[in-house]
Design a protein around this motif. Structure first.
Motif, mmCIF file in Angstrom:
data_model
loop_
_atom_site.group_PDB
_atom_site.id
_atom_site.type_symbol
_atom_site.label_atom_id
_atom_site.label_comp_id
_atom_site.label_asym_id
_atom_site.label_seq_id
_atom_site.Cartn_x
_atom_site.Cartn_y
_atom_site.Cartn_z
ATOM 1 N N ASP A 192 -20.260 -20.109 5.914
ATOM 2 C CA ASP A 192 -20.413 -20.756 7.215
ATOM 3 C C ASP A 192 -19.031 -21.114 7.750
ATOM 4 O O ASP A 192 -18.454 -22.142 7.394
ATOM 5 N N PRO A 193 -18.480 -20.259 8.629
ATOM 6 C CA PRO A 193 -17.106 -20.496 9.106
ATOM 7 C C PRO A 193 -16.984 -21.678 10.054
ATOM 8 O O PRO A 193 -15.867 -22.048 10.433
ATOM 9 N N HIS A 194 -18.120 -22.282 10.438
ATOM 10 C CA HIS A 194 -18.036 -23.473 11.279
ATOM 11 C C HIS A 194 -17.634 -24.713 10.480
ATOM 12 O O HIS A 194 -17.347 -25.759 11.059
ATOM 13 N N GLU A 195 -17.669 -24.587 9.181
ATOM 14 C CA GLU A 195 -17.045 -25.619 8.347
ATOM 15 C C GLU A 195 -15.627 -25.142 8.036
ATOM 16 O O GLU A 195 -15.447 -24.041 7.492
ATOM 17 N N TYR A 196 -14.650 -25.948 8.383
ATOM 18 C CA TYR A 196 -13.265 -25.517 8.163
ATOM 19 C C TYR A 196 -12.323 -26.703 8.067
ATOM 20 O O TYR A 196 -12.602 -27.792 8.576
ATOM 21 N N LEU A 197 -11.220 -26.458 7.383
ATOM 22 C CA LEU A 197 -10.068 -27.358 7.437
ATOM 23 C C LEU A 197 -9.101 -26.782 8.469
ATOM 24 O O LEU A 197 -8.878 -25.570 8.495
ATOM 25 N N ARG A 198 -8.539 -27.660 9.281
ATOM 26 C CA ARG A 198 -7.466 -27.227 10.164
ATOM 27 C C ARG A 198 -6.209 -27.958 9.730
ATOM 28 O O ARG A 198 -6.181 -29.191 9.650
ATOM 29 N N LEU A 199 -5.188 -27.202 9.424
ATOM 30 C CA LEU A 199 -3.919 -27.841 9.064
ATOM 31 C C LEU A 199 -2.789 -27.082 9.724
ATOM 32 O O LEU A 199 -2.946 -25.919 10.095
ATOM 33 N N GLY A 200 -1.659 -27.747 9.863
ATOM 34 C CA GLY A 200 -0.536 -27.076 10.490
ATOM 35 C C GLY A 200 0.536 -28.024 10.964
ATOM 36 O O GLY A 200 0.673 -29.143 10.452
ATOM 37 N N TYR A 201 1.247 -27.556 11.963
ATOM 38 C CA TYR A 201 2.417 -28.277 12.469
ATOM 39 C C TYR A 201 2.359 -28.284 13.985
ATOM 40 O O TYR A 201 1.880 -27.333 14.609
ATOM 41 N N GLU A 202 2.831 -29.396 14.557
ATOM 42 C CA GLU A 202 2.930 -29.459 16.016
ATOM 43 C C GLU A 202 4.308 -29.996 16.357
ATOM 44 O O GLU A 202 4.774 -30.964 15.765
ATOM 45 N N ASN A 203 4.937 -29.357 17.337
ATOM 46 C CA ASN A 203 6.362 -29.554 17.566
ATOM 47 C C ASN A 203 6.698 -30.745 18.461
ATOM 48 O O ASN A 203 7.837 -31.163 18.525
ATOM 49 N N THR A 204 5.713 -31.296 19.186
ATOM 50 C CA THR A 204 5.992 -32.442 20.041
ATOM 51 C C THR A 204 5.995 -33.727 19.220
ATOM 52 O O THR A 204 6.800 -34.620 19.464
ATOM 53 N N ALA A 205 5.076 -33.805 18.258
ATOM 54 C CA ALA A 205 4.910 -35.053 17.490
ATOM 55 C C ALA A 205 6.201 -35.493 16.810
ATOM 56 O O ALA A 205 6.579 -36.665 16.957
ATOM 57 N N PRO A 206 7.004 -34.717 16.133
ATOM 58 C CA PRO A 206 6.637 -33.520 15.402
ATOM 59 C C PRO A 206 6.084 -33.913 14.042
ATOM 60 O O PRO A 206 6.628 -34.805 13.382
ATOM 61 N N ALA A 207 5.024 -33.219 13.631
ATOM 62 C CA ALA A 207 4.361 -33.625 12.394
ATOM 63 C C ALA A 207 3.483 -32.523 11.833
ATOM 64 O O ALA A 207 3.034 -31.633 12.566
ATOM 65 N N PHE A 208 3.268 -32.607 10.538
ATOM 66 C CA PHE A 208 2.216 -31.848 9.874
ATOM 67 C C PHE A 208 0.907 -32.569 10.137
ATOM 68 O O PHE A 208 0.862 -33.795 10.160
ATOM 69 N N PHE A 209 -0.171 -31.804 10.323
ATOM 70 C CA PHE A 209 -1.469 -32.442 10.503
ATOM 71 C C PHE A 209 -2.524 -31.777 9.633
ATOM 72 O O PHE A 209 -2.399 -30.611 9.256
#
Lengths: 550, 550
Positions: free
Chosen positions: B437-454
């Motif tokens: 069921d691909p509707h269950e997922y972890l989203r992780l990554g980086y955003e450059n404005t914050a800048p932070a890992f999430f």
């Protein structure tokens, strides 16, 4: 000023287009414009961050608040100005013209503070200026090359400013040197400035006799959580208020009646993500601030409380302050237009002893929101007492026919732990639901296993809430009985369109968090539900639906 | 032991019923039993919390881990035991019999530690016991009346223990005095014990020559975030490793090659909610631990890393440790059965200098997960380099036909900031989706404005995830370039059925968080998507799908 008004005019025309450009992550239409808070200050248009130059004018009985302001867009950017607002009551605000602007479009008038120079130590004033209106501002002038400290003075009580010809008054050839907060130190009869050498993790403390020449006294360095950088330090003398809890007053009657508190903001690097404000309790002798211990304390446990600053020149030297009620992690993406960000409510701070557990006694800041109810109508009031809350009974307080979005909740509840079994989830939940769509709601309350106060702001149909990975849904705060003897707890909460402030146990802990429902879906009902029966009693429960008198 | 086995038999029979009773907040069926982690240690059945008594036996080349264990239920409760497991590789574990139990059902063998008494300073051993197997355990004996410190020794290398007849060895008539961690201090040739006077916010430091008589040396008090109470202190001598970054090694070649680190857990009162582990860097002279500064540092930035303890008697004195990978706010409600909680992976700790911003150089713990890949199969490996990621291109790495739930992700990415505009949300997101069921997922990554890992762990159909108000969905960590020159960042992540550990920039920061998908819905694909085009390049990207060799 020609530049400013030109830009503002252009901005008025461009506002809608700008709002619609918002990166596709915020709704395409400016559909939340009606969710503007009623008693939390917001700029009319454009971007706002830190509060600046807070002072009280005792000649006109008027409170002045300035703020970091980009009138040309709804995100941060230069040229950056000091916006300006005034208030008679610290509850509602009047927008004033921009107070200070930079000399070029690629520069910024960054954060700073204001003092009243009663004795004209600066020699900026002549006798025509009432001593109580001798307004001197300090700010960081930001260019690509450096951050230096500037002085400006006002001859009209804080509406327009003249920049001192000898600027900068402090220049360390640094690009990370900012946020001067100045105050008069009675004991040494000198002016004191605290400001941040941000990326060296130093709060520098300077003193001066004339507000122009500043001499370094000490550095307060490497305290608390460092994060990426230090910003917006502040230093205040705060009264110690004796508690009504008799167990707290027996020990030492010769203890001082005040302590000094160092406020310090961090961004990014907050444990909750992004930006936050910490503080330290100690002593200040005019040269050094010495913390009592090595504790790191939080001024607010929510995600939206940054860049705190205290007012200068307050009646009775009350310590009143305000913070930017947003977070740098997502402040540039929140779904409001044509403005972004609000300030927190004004708070009154005292120090009080309390028992954080069964054995310790600690000093802590307590804060109370400053709200002048004389300028508000109470459209709807519900008051109940001695109400048992169970899992089956869905107690609902409904006022959705008159939803204004401004709701005060005042609760004292009692916990009977005798019937709790090991696997029970023992929550007392308050569901603050939207009037037109109850599927959008805030859930807040207490759970006895954790034990903690909790807030879930994630139940919204606004795309930003679910899709922005920094917009944390659930926050929680360690929560112990207000009265151990009675096992009672106190929650005061005020929801104002898109911001919620929660004060636990008379302000021992506060959690400030924005929230976003669909446009116009103001809070219209409160459901109260307990996880299991026989545990919770609402000793006292009051809800007020408020609006601002016209 | 009769009692124990009787209770265990009863528990085996009652397991399903117990799981189904879980307060209605967890799924009624035990539908996540297949989501047991593969290389994170879990008890077979029942409740587990703190790791205890960690040591390495160099005679048999075996690692021993004990843990707080309630075999009779899936929530904490007394009688409480030391469960026991062993490992040859620190990656997979063998369940052993319960090692130590209380003398009555209303008591608990609380947290503690183990040392190897090579020189028989305790006189517990005769010459028949190999010096490398002279195992002495310290624990807190908890009753309703008091918490006192007990000693027990093992004549069979750590499988069974004899309680010392002179117990308790420390008794302050306190109910809040616990978690002794003992180690040998070479410099003063004494045993050192650190333990918590929890609600006085004191880490007490004792010394001893014989492991039985202990003399108070000092108190380490009121450091860091206090919360409700201090728990599980630890003190380790940790090597300073020179960085490969040449800018960090020029300053001082005579600097010491180690520092002492004080570990300290807090519950409740973590800024992220609930429980967490902080640490302090300083010096230890056998009597006093003196912190270098007044910083509060986080051992892990996730919600699930508590009660950290280091192993005793490690080869080369490596500092290896493990934490309970849960949080007291919700640990008793997580949807697993017939067990609750796992340990973190074992980590190897060093101290390294780094640049937290453009101006400062700080010392920080770096941690690396200890995983023996020789005991694992790599069923599926994807390796790519120099891959540009855009908003339109949905790069998918798919291995869902062989989903095991154990996935390693190793990424170096580069950020080209030149094309970023003010309103852009500049994320690089990795969506780790369930295979069935691909509707269950972890989203992780980086955003450059914050800048932070999430990290967002909130996208799940498991009721607990959305309904438990403490199960925070979104966490984030301040994240700066690994190489400022190249503007590259490094993420190592390992997902193991229901737990994710993320190591940023070679372990400078770690975030450990549980997550819960529907039973059997193991991670089967990874989508990589950027918020806007032209910003992100995957310099190196490797995914491994692993399983444990049989």
């Amino acid at each position: 000023m020609q530049l400013i008004f030109g830009l503002l005019t252009a901005f008025l025309a461009a506002t809608t287009a700008v709002a619609r450009k918002n990166s596709g992550k915020t709704p395409a239409s400016n559909d939340t414009s009606l969710n503007r808070p009623l008693i939390h200050f917001t700029p009319e248009k454009g971007w706002m961050n830190d509060p600046n130059g807070l002072f009280y004018d005792n000649v006109t009985d008027l409170w002045h608040m300035y703020y970091q302001f980009n009138p040309n867009d709804t995100v941060w950017g230069q040229p950056l100005y000091w916006g300006h607002a005034t208030s008679k009551n610290l509850t509602t605000w009047t927008h004033e013209n921009i107070a200070i602007g930079p000399d070029s479009d690629d520069a910024g008038v960054f954060s700073g503070s204001i003092v009243i120079d009663y004795n004209n130590t600066s020699n900026f004033f002549n006798s025509s200026i009432n001593p109580g209106q001798r307004v001197v501002a300090f700010y960081t002038y930001n260019t690509a090359e450096s951050q230096t400290q500037y002085v400006a003075y006002s001859l009209d009580g804080g509406y327009t400013f003249t920049k001192y010809s000898g600027n900068p008054v402090l220049n360390l050839n640094s690009t990370q040197f900012r946020d001067p907060k100045v105050f008069w130190h009675d004991e040494t009869e000198k002016w004191i400035m605290v400001l941040a050498l941000s990326q060296e993790y130093k709060v520098q403390i300077y003193s001066s006799e004339n507000l122009k020449e500043w001499e370094l006294q000490s550095n307060f360095s490497h305290h608390g959580i460092l994060g990426y950088q230090y910003e917006c330090p502040g230093l205040s003398k705060i009264p110690i208020v004796k508690s009504s809890d008799s167990s707290l007053n027996s020990s030492n009657s010769t203890s001082p009646d005040y302590k000094w508190v160092m406020f310090l903001s961090i961004n990014p690097g907050a444990p909750q993500g992004g930006s936050f404000t910490q503080y330290f309790i100690g002593d200040f002798d005019g040269k050094n601030f010495t913390a009592d211990d090595h504790q790191t304390r939080f001024l607010d446990f929510g995600k939206d409380y940054y860049a705190f600053q205290a007012f200068d020149n307050t009646p009775n030297n009350d310590v009143l302050g305000v913070a930017w009620a947003s977070n740098w992690e997502y402040g540039g993406f929140v779904p409001t237009s044509p403005w972004r960000s609000s300030m927190s409510l004004i708070r009154n701070f005292t120090l009080q002893e309390y028992h954080p557990n069964g054995e310790a006694t600690e000093l802590n800041l307590f804060s109370q929101p400053v709200i002048d109810h004389d300028v508000l109508n109470a459209n709807h009031t519900i008051h109940k007492g001695n109400l048992t809350i169970g899992s089956g009974k869905n107690v609902t307080f409904d006022f959705h026919n008159s939803a204004t979005g401004l709701v005060e909740l005042n609760v004292t509840f009692k916990v009977n732990t005798s019937s709790i079994r090991p696997h029970d989830f023992v929550d007392l939940s308050f569901y603050l639901r939207g009037a037109s769509d109850p599927h959008e709601y805030l859930r807040l309350g207490y759970e006895n296993t954790a034990p903690a106060f909790f807030l879930d702001r994630g139940n919204s149909k606004v795309n930003f809430v679910s899709s922005n990975p920094f917009y944390t849904d659930k926050t929680s705060v360690n929560f112990l009985p207000y009265s151990t003897e009675l096992n009672t707890y106190k929650i005061y909460a005020i929801a104002d369109r898109n911001i919620l402030e929660v004060y636990l146990n008379d302000g021992l802990a506060v959690s400030t968090n924005t929230f976003f429902f669909t446009e116009g879906n103001h809070i219209g009902s409160i459901d109260v539900i307990a996880g299991i029966d026989g545990v919770y009693e609402l000793v006292d429960f009051e809800v007020k639906q408020l609006s601002v008198k016209q």
